[in-house]
Structures are given as C-alpha cells and as structure tokens.
Design an enzyme around this catalytic site. Structure first.
Site, mmCIF file in Angstrom:
data_model
loop_
_atom_site.group_PDB
_atom_site.id
_atom_site.type_symbol
_atom_site.label_atom_id
_atom_site.label_comp_id
_atom_site.label_asym_id
_atom_site.label_seq_id
_atom_site.Cartn_x
_atom_site.Cartn_y
_atom_site.Cartn_z
ATOM 1 N N CYS A 1 2.780 -3.671 15.429
ATOM 2 C CA CYS A 1 2.871 -3.815 13.492
ATOM 3 C C CYS A 1 1.781 -4.126 13.316
ATOM 4 O O CYS A 1 2.403 -5.906 13.193
ATOM 5 C CB CYS A 1 4.220 -3.332 13.374
ATOM 6 S SG CYS A 1 3.747 -2.738 11.234
ATOM 7 N N CYS B 1 6.315 -7.492 6.124
ATOM 8 C CA CYS B 1 8.280 -7.484 6.753
ATOM 9 C C CYS B 1 8.525 -7.752 7.858
ATOM 10 O O CYS B 1 7.889 -9.083 8.614
ATOM 11 C CB CYS B 1 8.005 -5.991 8.042
ATOM 12 S SG CYS B 1 9.632 -5.347 8.951
ATOM 13 N N GLU C 1 0.960 -1.716 -0.611
ATOM 14 C CA GLU C 1 0.080 0.322 -0.273
ATOM 15 C C GLU C 1 0.644 1.051 0.652
ATOM 16 O O GLU C 1 2.325 1.514 0.645
ATOM 17 C CB GLU C 1 -1.055 0.043 0.897
ATOM 18 C CG GLU C 1 -1.841 -1.515 0.830
ATOM 19 C CD GLU C 1 -2.456 -0.791 2.318
ATOM 20 O OE1 GLU C 1 -3.063 -2.181 2.381
ATOM 21 O OE2 GLU C 1 -2.915 -0.056 3.051
ATOM 22 N N CYS D 1 -1.043 4.691 10.108
ATOM 23 C CA CYS D 1 0.098 4.301 10.486
ATOM 24 C C CYS D 1 0.110 2.894 10.867
ATOM 25 O O CYS D 1 -0.735 2.530 11.886
ATOM 26 C CB CYS D 1 1.383 4.761 11.591
ATOM 27 S SG CYS D 1 1.802 5.876 10.832
ATOM 28 N N CYS E 1 8.075 -6.441 14.911
ATOM 29 C CA CYS E 1 7.196 -5.338 15.764
ATOM 30 C C CYS E 1 6.082 -6.076 15.971
ATOM 31 O O CYS E 1 4.490 -6.612 15.664
ATOM 32 C CB CYS E 1 7.991 -4.312 15.561
ATOM 33 S SG CYS E 1 9.258 -3.687 15.151
ATOM 34 N N CYS F 1 3.812 8.065 1.803
ATOM 35 C CA CYS F 1 4.425 7.437 2.717
ATOM 36 C C CYS F 1 4.462 6.383 1.984
ATOM 37 O O CYS F 1 3.771 5.273 0.937
ATOM 38 C CB CYS F 1 3.260 6.996 3.817
ATOM 39 S SG CYS F 1 3.576 6.060 4.579
HETATM 40 N N1 SAH Z 1 9.730 -0.246 8.787
HETATM 41 C C1 SAH Z 1 10.107 1.064 9.516
HETATM 42 C C2 SAH Z 1 8.805 1.973 8.479
HETATM 43 C C3 SAH Z 1 7.658 0.915 8.498
HETATM 44 S S1 SAH Z 1 6.679 1.776 9.939
HETATM 45 C C4 SAH Z 1 10.636 1.331 10.559
HETATM 46 O O1 SAH Z 1 9.703 0.133 11.461
HETATM 47 O O2 SAH Z 1 10.676 2.434 10.850
HETATM 48 C C5 SAH Z 1 6.452 3.018 9.380
HETATM 49 C C6 SAH Z 1 6.779 3.920 11.487
HETATM 50 O O3 SAH Z 1 4.672 3.546 11.627
HETATM 51 C C7 SAH Z 1 7.173 3.211 12.185
HETATM 52 O O4 SAH Z 1 7.570 4.110 13.553
HETATM 53 C C8 SAH Z 1 5.854 2.234 13.370
HETATM 54 O O5 SAH Z 1 6.369 1.533 14.687
HETATM 55 C C9 SAH Z 1 4.567 2.337 12.908
HETATM 56 N N2 SAH Z 1 3.751 1.820 13.430
HETATM 57 C C10 SAH Z 1 3.651 0.471 13.377
HETATM 58 N N3 SAH Z 1 2.153 0.246 13.546
HETATM 59 C C11 SAH Z 1 1.998 0.916 14.180
HETATM 60 C C12 SAH Z 1 0.688 1.503 14.380
HETATM 61 N N4 SAH Z 1 -0.095 -0.104 14.553
HETATM 62 N N5 SAH Z 1 -0.085 2.461 14.868
HETATM 63 C C13 SAH Z 1 0.814 2.747 15.002
HETATM 64 N N6 SAH Z 1 2.299 3.506 14.611
HETATM 65 C C14 SAH Z 1 2.452 2.499 14.246
HETATM 66 FE FE1 SF4 Z 2 8.640 -3.585 9.652
HETATM 67 FE FE2 SF4 Z 2 6.715 -2.985 11.423
HETATM 68 FE FE3 SF4 Z 2 8.850 -3.719 12.802
HETATM 69 FE FE4 SF4 Z 2 8.780 -1.789 10.780
HETATM 70 S S1 SF4 Z 2 7.584 -1.051 12.486
HETATM 71 S S2 SF4 Z 2 9.759 -2.890 11.146
HETATM 72 S S3 SF4 Z 2 7.355 -2.718 9.304
HETATM 73 S S4 SF4 Z 2 7.419 -4.748 11.583
#
Ligand code: SAH
Ligand code: SF4
Length: 371
Positions: free
Chosen positions: A124, A117, A97, A346, A121, A110
């Site tokens: 996420c 990924c 996306e 996000c 995390c 974005c």
């Molecule tokens: N992988 C990279 C970039 C993609 S994620 C990273 O982790 O930085 C982009 C941002 O969205 C990151 O800061 C991530 O921690 C945040 N993010 C992921 N899941 C989220 C959620 N459910 N609510 C709010 N922010 C989230």
């Molecule tokens: Fe991957 Fe989501 Fe962690 Fe970013 S926040 S590194 S997209 S698992």
C-alpha cells in the site's frame, strides 16, 4: 482564516450539536436547523440561515464557524471520476485525497480518515509513506461536503450527488475511532446526509478490538481487507495480523454481523498480487476459510506504484481465481480500476505529508538501493 477559539460546527455530530446549543443557552431545535443548513444546503456562513434570528446569527458568528478543509486541487477523469487533494489544518503540506466514483445511478465517495497510515501494509503506497496524524471530524465529513458542493448549489430535494460512502481512502479508520464514528453518524443522519446504513461502509485491515467497539456504536456495513488465506502470508502483507490473526478477525466479523438488527454480509477485500496470493490453491484455501461467514468477496487487482515490488495478475489468472470462488458458492466481484488517468485508483492515493514515523525516508532509501 482559522480561529482556534471558534468551534467548527461542520464536524459536530447531531448529539454534539445539541450539546453545543445547550451550552450557549439556546434551544435544542436550533441544532437541527443548523445541521440542515450546513449539510443539506451547504451553508458556509451564518447570514444564509434565514430561519435563525439575526441576534443568534451574530452570536454564532462570534463563537463558531463552518470551516471545510482547503481544496488544493480537483481533477475530473475521462470516466467521470473526481478526485480532490485536500489540505488538512495546521500542517503546511499535509494533504489527503478523496475520490468520487460515479457508476450508473450510484456515486461512491471514497473518504480518507488519516494523513498517512501507521499500519504499513506491504503493498500500500499510503502505508509506505508513514503516518502523520488523524483527521478531525470536520476534515472527514468535510470531504463529503466538498464532493457534493462540487456539483453547484446543494439542494436537499435535488438528485443525490453521493449515494454511497466507503471509508477506503488514506488511513485506517479504526485507528481514528471517535472522529470516524461521529462522521459516519452524520453521513446517515436524516438532518444531514441521510444515507442508508447499508450504503456507508467502513473498511479495516483488522483492528479487532475496535470491531467490537464499532458494533456497540454503529450499524454501518463492514469490509475487511483480508488479502491472504493463511497467517504466515497475511503476517507479511498486513502486519497487524501478527497482533490479531485471521481466526480472531473472523470471529470479530461474526460478532459484528450478529449485533446488526438486519441480515447483512461482510465484504472481504482481496488485493491480488501476481505470484503472491493469486494461486489456485489459495482460492481453495479461501473457500474453506470463509465457509461459515456470510460474506461477499471483492477481488482488487493490485494497482502498481513505483518500486512497490508487486505486480498485478493477468486477467486470466484473476478470472481463474474468481471462478473457483464462484463455483463454490461465493458472490465474487472484481473491482475495475477507475480514474486511472488522475491516479485515483486504490492504493494510489498518496497525498503529500510530513511523515512522523520517518518510514517514508526508509522507503526512499530502499527504493534507491533497489533501483
Ligand atoms: N486502511 C483500510 C482502508 C483503506 S485501504 C484498509 O486497509 O482496509 C482501502 C483498500 O485498498 C484496502 O482493501 C487496501 O488493502 C487496498 N489497497 C491498498 N493498496 C492497494 C494497491 N496498491 N492496489 C490495490 N488495492 C490496494
Ligand atoms: Fe493502512 Fe494501507 Fe494497510 Fe489500509 S492498506 S491499513 S491504508 S497501510
């Protein structure tokens, strides 16, 4: 139609474009011409390239192509946010996306870097779905191309449709290093999108060795997904922290800033989860942790998704946290959720893909147990 024998010119960095033209016995300046046609005028076929001879156009037609990823859907939110679901090559339903967020005279795109990924995390939804593969440079820069083209004919002298790019879509950009670097170079190149280096931001969860590599290759802005002030908590939320703990990450950030020719800051992203990392003592820990780093802090209230196990803090709690940081001298912004009605926030970018890690299967099983 995809033709695997043809070179897709959409994804070639300026340097690779020159190499391509040299490899077919053509002059270097052709690279500049073709870059401009593709990225500034949105050309999709060689016939449009009127300042290129017919003979060369025919030759290019034979050996190369300009192929953007396929758009599965485009949604426009009430607030003007646009979201595209894009099908990546060769993989049935593998989708990522892309989201465009207009805000006054800015429009921030974005961009995704991977299908899924691998870093898992805990909060996420992309991470929860596992990993399929890296995007190609054409699939990454193709997202910028698609977003700009969605406004109609591309006009290099018209208004800028995309003013900023953040590598904050699906995936960890530093785990797909070369294609991401090539794409960011195109974003900034004057013969392509000509964005300022300050307006192209790579966000990483902290792949420390690659931050040092990045410093050698580009001078884009850097955002770090910190999310916790201490290692035990960050180990839980961002598992790559076990490999590269906070102190090493902050050292890499300082090195990155030192290697830039101009004075800049790191953006610290901090996704706030109720009762997990939003407590006042944690704000004070952050104050202490970041005191030697030139940085701005961006608080992101957690965006819920089904069975995530987390909740977003109340507005009051978020404001209290923000105030502690601000009172201690930090610039702190709170990210407002945009494009909620089209699931463009996000961490809600879920795409749809075949997960090679089988993590999604485990997650679904877990969801069933818990619900
Ligand atoms: N992988 C990279 C970039 C993609 S994620 C990273 O982790 O930085 C982009 C941002 O969205 C990151 O800061 C991530 O921690 C945040 N993010 C992921 N899941 C989220 C959620 N459910 N609510 C709010 N922010 C989230
Ligand atoms: Fe991957 Fe989501 Fe962690 Fe970013 S926040 S590194 S997209 S698992």
């Amino acid at each position: 139609m995809t033709d695997a024998t043809k070179v897709n010119l959409l994804g070639l960095s300026p340097k690779k474009m020159v190499e391509f033209f040299e490899s077919i016995g053509e002059k270097k300046f052709r690279a500049t011409q073709v870059l401009k046609w593709i990225h500034q005028k949105g050309a999709e076929n060689f016939d449009e390239m009127t300042d290129v001879s017919k003979k060369l156009r025919a030759k290019l037609q034979d050996i190369s192509e300009i192929r953007a990823p396929e758009i599965v859907s485009q949604n426009i939110s009430q607030d003007g946010t646009r979201k595209w679901v894009i099908r990546t090559e060769g993989g049935g339903n593998n989708c990522v996306e892309t989201v465009l967020i207009p805000d006054g005279d800015r429009a921030t795109l974005c961009v995704s870097s991977q299908v899924g990924c691998s870093l898992d995390c805990s909060f996420c939804s992309t991470g929860k779905q596992g990993f399929n593969r890296n995007l190609t440079p054409a699939e990454i820069i193709g997202q910028v191309w698609i977003a700009i083209k969605s406004f109609g004919l591309m006009d290099p002298n018209g208004p800028r449709r995309v003013t900023n790019v953040v590598m904050m879509g699906m995936g960890e950009p530093l785990m797909n290093f070369e294609p991401v670097v090539d794409s960011m170079i195109l974003m900034m190149d004057d013969h392509a999108y000509g964005l300022s280096k300050r307006r192209v931001t790579l966000s990483t969860s902290g792949v420390v060795p690659k931050i040092y590599e990045l410093a050698k290759r580009t001078d884009v802005s850097l955002a770090i997904s910190l999310h916790a002030p201490t290692n035990p908590l960050r180990d839980e939320l961002v598992p790559i922290n076990k490999k590269y703990p906070i102190a090493e990450l902050l050292e890499a950030c300082q090195h990155y800033l030192d290697s830039l020719p101009d004075k800049r800051h790191i953006t610290i992203e901090y996704t706030m989860m109720a009762g997990v990392n939003d407590q006042e003592h944690q704000a004070y820990e952050l104050v202490e942790l970041l005191k030697n780093l030139e940085c701005k802090i961006n608080l992101i209230p957690f965006n819920p998704f089904p069975n995530s196990g987390y909740e977003k803090p109340s507005n009051n709690q978020t404001r209290r946290f923000q105030k502690i940081l601000a009172d201690n001298g930090y610039t702190v912004t709170v990210r407002t959720t945009r494009g909620d009605d089209i699931d463009a926030a996000c961490g809600q970018l879920v795409g749809d893909f075949h997960d090679k890690t089988r993590r999604s299967q485990k997650y679904i099983e877990l969801k069933e147990v818990n619900s």
